[in-house]
Design a protein around this motif. Structure first.
Motif, PDB file in Angstrom:
ATOM      1  N   PHE A  88       0.839  -1.203   0.000  1.00 17.71           N
ATOM      2  CA  PHE A  88       0.000   0.000   0.000  1.00 17.71           C
ATOM      3  C   PHE A  88       0.871   1.248   0.000  1.00 17.71           C
ATOM      4  CE2 PHE A  88      -2.429   3.402   1.906  1.00 17.71           C
ATOM      5  CZ  PHE A  88      -3.689   3.274   1.337  1.00 17.71           C
ATOM      6  N   GLN A  89       1.906   1.263   0.839  1.00 15.28           N
ATOM      7  CA  GLN A  89       2.779   2.438   0.936  1.00 15.28           C
ATOM      8  C   GLN A  89       3.502   2.700  -0.383  1.00 15.28           C
ATOM      9  OE1 GLN A  89       6.323   2.821   1.039  1.00 15.28           O
ATOM     10  NE2 GLN A  89       6.100   5.025   1.447  1.00 15.28           N
ATOM     11  N   ARG A  90       3.915   1.647  -1.049  1.00 19.33           N
ATOM     12  CA  ARG A  90       4.640   1.804  -2.316  1.00 19.33           C
ATOM     13  C   ARG A  90       3.746   2.391  -3.404  1.00 19.33           C
ATOM     14  NH1 ARG A  90       7.229  -4.045  -3.093  1.00 19.33           N
ATOM     15  NH2 ARG A  90       7.476  -3.280  -5.247  1.00 19.33           N
ATOM     16  N   CYS A  91       2.462   2.037  -3.376  1.00 25.62           N
ATOM     17  CA  CYS A  91       1.545   2.477  -4.437  1.00 25.62           C
ATOM     18  C   CYS A  91       0.865   3.809  -4.123  1.00 25.62           C
ATOM     19  CB  CYS A  91       0.472   1.406  -4.683  1.00 25.62           C
ATOM     20  SG  CYS A  91       1.132  -0.176  -5.262  1.00 25.62           S
ATOM     21  N   PHE A  92       0.654   4.106  -2.843  1.00 23.29           N
ATOM     22  CA  PHE A  92      -0.062   5.322  -2.467  1.00 23.29           C
ATOM     23  C   PHE A  92       0.845   6.396  -1.881  1.00 23.29           C
ATOM     24  CE2 PHE A  92      -3.657   2.546  -2.955  1.00 23.29           C
ATOM     25  CZ  PHE A  92      -4.721   3.372  -3.259  1.00 23.29           C
ATOM     26  N   GLY A  93       2.078   6.015  -1.521  1.00 23.55           N
ATOM     27  CA  GLY A  93       3.006   6.999  -0.985  1.00 23.55           C
ATOM     28  C   GLY A  93       2.711   7.421   0.437  1.00 23.55           C
ATOM     29  N   THR A  94       1.811   6.717   1.124  1.00 15.41           N
ATOM     30  CA  THR A  94       1.484   7.018   2.517  1.00 15.41           C
ATOM     31  C   THR A  94       1.464   5.723   3.310  1.00 15.41           C
ATOM     32  OG1 THR A  94      -0.901   6.842   2.091  1.00 15.41           O
ATOM     33  CG2 THR A  94       0.088   9.032   1.908  1.00 15.41           C
ATOM     34  N   GLU A  95       1.726   5.853   4.603  1.00 18.71           N
ATOM     35  CA  GLU A  95       1.714   4.690   5.467  1.00 18.71           C
ATOM     36  C   GLU A  95       0.277   4.243   5.724  1.00 18.71           C
ATOM     37  OE1 GLU A  95       4.236   2.967   6.541  1.00 18.71           O
ATOM     38  OE2 GLU A  95       5.817   4.279   5.747  1.00 18.71           O
ATOM     39  N   LEU A  96       0.112   2.953   5.873  1.00 22.72           N
ATOM     40  CA  LEU A  96      -1.196   2.397   6.199  1.00 22.72           C
ATOM     41  C   LEU A  96      -1.268   2.231   7.702  1.00 22.72           C
ATOM     42  CD1 LEU A  96      -3.846   1.183   4.998  1.00 22.72           C
ATOM     43  CD2 LEU A  96      -2.715  -1.042   5.092  1.00 22.72           C
ATOM     44  N   GLU A  97      -2.112   3.029   8.357  1.00 21.15           N
ATOM     45  CA  GLU A  97      -2.216   2.987   9.806  1.00 21.15           C
ATOM     46  C   GLU A  97      -2.713   1.617  10.259  1.00 21.15           C
ATOM     47  OE1 GLU A  97      -4.749   6.104  11.016  1.00 21.15           O
ATOM     48  OE2 GLU A  97      -3.661   7.653   9.907  1.00 21.15           O
ATOM     49  N   ALA A  98      -2.251   1.213  11.430  1.00 20.96           N
ATOM     50  CA  ALA A  98      -2.665  -0.087  11.958  1.00 20.96           C
ATOM     51  C   ALA A  98      -4.103  -0.069  12.436  1.00 20.96           C
ATOM     52  CB  ALA A  98      -1.751  -0.505  13.111  1.00 20.96           C
ATOM     53  N   GLU A  99      -4.555   1.072  12.924  1.00 25.76           N
ATOM     54  CA  GLU A  99      -5.911   1.180  13.438  1.00 25.76           C
ATOM     55  C   GLU A  99      -6.644   2.288  12.706  1.00 25.76           C
ATOM     56  OE1 GLU A  99      -7.251  -0.810  15.535  1.00 25.76           O
ATOM     57  OE2 GLU A  99      -5.427  -1.922  16.084  1.00 25.76           O
ATOM     58  N   ALA A 100      -7.920   2.110  12.500  1.00 27.75           N
ATOM     59  CA  ALA A 100      -8.736   3.139  11.855  1.00 27.75           C
ATOM     60  C   ALA A 100      -9.122   4.188  12.874  1.00 27.75           C
ATOM     61  CB  ALA A 100      -9.997   2.502  11.266  1.00 27.75           C
ATOM     62  N   ASN A 101      -8.994   5.459  12.493  1.00 30.12           N
ATOM     63  CA  ASN A 101      -9.430   6.550  13.348  1.00 30.12           C
ATOM     64  C   ASN A 101     -10.901   6.815  13.064  1.00 30.12           C
ATOM     65  OD1 ASN A 101      -9.905   8.940  14.704  1.00 30.12           O
ATOM     66  ND2 ASN A 101      -7.917   9.843  14.172  1.00 30.12           N
TER      67      ASN A 101
END
Length: 329
Positions: A307-320
């Motif tokens: 996900f990070q490689r394709c979107f350029g952002t980290e994928l949070e472990a928990e949803a806010n």
């Protein structure tokens, strides 16, 4: 309405015109629709080779099996061909609850003239055999052995079916057709992905005249299908989002092929992800709820890296949840 019992195709259609495939093949079709004809999906994309294999089944009475990974649209492919031919179509899912009696038929108590009598009720196989119907066996490699031997009888060239309880031999309708979809090719659950599939009798596999493989679509075509399903993403930002989503899906498939992942994203999952983006207004949250939570916990870090490689952002472990509550409402 066409009489489904005695009806037969009353016109020929050009494959080049109806399916957009460079072929001179002409296929029989019905002029009028029956209640059993699937609805046409105008945005469906046909795989040329698989489409021609299925059309061979309709035009030349070949027994056609479509094999491929989950989510590639195997059953839908057959249905959409039938829909454009106005050919009645019935799907039977060979899960563990389908028994021999369901296929063949059984004695049942019915009320006639206020009297209870025992009467033989035909199963789906003798019913379909006597009609111009395309019978599709879904999850063919998950069928129970007793069920598979019932099907083996009608895979013969003449396809005659004997009802022992009735001392009756059923001859197939000239326009009865049979198809099957399967995740494996009768070799069982080799990669651990399809629990419940069986090793099929080779003599039965040999009776299928045509075996087509439906793989995942090329990148551009898959993105086009997702866009057709979720037209709200038809602007520039939406197209860029779909491109990134398809990129993630491709990485999961490569990871699965190399043994890094035990699951993968099918085109169906990508469509679900895009649809969920319209609900949650956050691709990351929609991704977690659509795919990440289905993955093995030990593999989620790998998926998050994709996900990070394709979107350029980290994928949070928990949803806010609080940040997205307004959007969900």
């Amino acid at each position: 309405m066409t009489d489904i019992v005695t009806g037969k195709p009353d016109r020929m259609v050009a494959v080049r015109t109806v399916f957009g495939i460079d072929s001179s093949l002409m296929v029989p079709a019905f002029s009028e629709r029956d209640d059993h004809v699937p609805e046409i999906d105008e945005v469906y994309r046909f795989n040329p080779e698989v489409t021609l294999a299925i059309l061979a089944g309709f035009s030349r009475d070949r027994r056609v099996m479509v094999q491929g990974l989950h989510g590639t649209g195997k059953s839908t492919h057959i249905e959409q061909v039938a829909a454009r031919l106005n050919w009645p179509c019935v799907r039977v899912n060979l899960d563990g609850h389908i028994s021999r009696l369901d296929l063949v038929g059984k004695d049942a108590i019915v009320v006639r003239d206020d009297l209870q009598i025992t009467e033989f009720q035909e199963g789906i196989v003798p019913w379909a055999l006597q009609r111009p119907v395309a019978l599709i066996f879904d999850e063919y490699d998950a069928g129970r052995p007793d069920v598979m031997f019932v099907i083996q009888r009608i895979l013969e060239r003449d396809g005659k079916f004997t009802l022992l309880d009735q001392n009756r031999v059923i001859h197939p309708h000239p326009y009865f057709r049979m198809f099957a979809t399967t995740n494996t090719v009768g070799l069982g659950n080799l990669n651990g992905l399809y629990h419940g599939t069986q090793v099929l009798n080779h003599a039965q596999m040999d009776r299928w005249n045509v075996v087509a493989t439906l793989n995942y679509l090329p990148r551009a075509e898959e993105a086009g299908i997702v866009l057709a399903r979720v037209p709200e993403l038809a602007d520039e930002a939406g197209r860029a989002l779909i491109e990134s989503m398809v990129s993630v899906a491709e990485l999961t498939r490569k990871g699965f092929a190399s043994g890094d992942l035990s699951t993968l994203m099918s085109p169906r999952t990508v469509i679900n992800w895009a649809e969920n983006c319209q609900i949650f207004h956050d691709p990351a949250m929609a991704f977690r709820l659509t795919f990440l939570n289905k993955c093995d916990e030990a593999e989620r870090s790998i998926v998050a890296e994709y996900f990070q490689r394709c979107f350029g952002t980290e994928l949070e472990a928990e949803a806010n949840v609080e940040n997205h509550a307004a959007g969900i409402r």
